[in-house]
Design a protein around this motif. Structure first.
Motif, PDB file in Angstrom:
ATOM      1  N   SER A  38       0.835  -1.205   0.000  1.00 19.78           N
ATOM      2  CA  SER A  38       0.000   0.000   0.000  1.00 19.78           C
ATOM      3  C   SER A  38       0.870   1.255   0.000  1.00 19.78           C
ATOM      4  O   SER A  38       0.588   2.220  -0.733  1.00 19.78           O
ATOM      5  N   SER A  49      -2.005   0.261  -7.369  1.00 17.59           N
ATOM      6  CA  SER A  49      -2.770  -0.242  -6.234  1.00 17.59           C
ATOM      7  C   SER A  49      -1.882  -1.251  -5.517  1.00 17.59           C
ATOM      8  O   SER A  49      -0.882  -1.719  -6.083  1.00 17.59           O
ATOM      9  N   PRO A  50      -2.228  -1.622  -4.285  1.00 16.77           N
ATOM     10  CA  PRO A  50      -1.456  -2.664  -3.612  1.00 16.77           C
ATOM     11  C   PRO A  50      -1.391  -3.956  -4.441  1.00 16.77           C
ATOM     12  O   PRO A  50      -0.345  -4.606  -4.517  1.00 16.77           O
TER      13      PRO A  50
END
Length: 86
Positions: A38, A49-50
């Motif tokens: 993250s 995004s993660p």
């Protein structure tokens, strides 16, 4: 739960890249790795995004393991030595 904006793709390669202890499959380890994914996603910008961070780490690891070019920031020690002798 499928929420790629919140949850990283988890694989051995991602754990080994981002977790300093022995690889394991506990909720605690997942949360630590997910937090790092993250943070990386946030620093890389809106398109990340993660989940995408985890997939990118997994992909780079698999390419390197298959004998391809080490695409990580530091590269392999062998590749760095080769680059400095040119």
């Amino acid at each position: 739960i499928y929420k790629p904006d919140l949850f990283a793709f988890m694989a051995d390669e991602v754990i080994e890249c981002l977790y300093e202890g022995k690889r394991g499959y506990t909720a605690s380890i997942y949360h630590k790795v997910n937090d790092k994914c993250s943070q990386l996603a946030e620093s890389l910008g809106n398109e990340w995004s993660p989940r995408r961070v985890g997939r990118a780490l997994w992909t780079a690891s698999r390419i390197s393991a298959g004998g391809g070019e080490d695409l990580t920031v530091g590269g392999s020690d062998e590749q760095q030595k080769e680059d400095t002798t040119k």
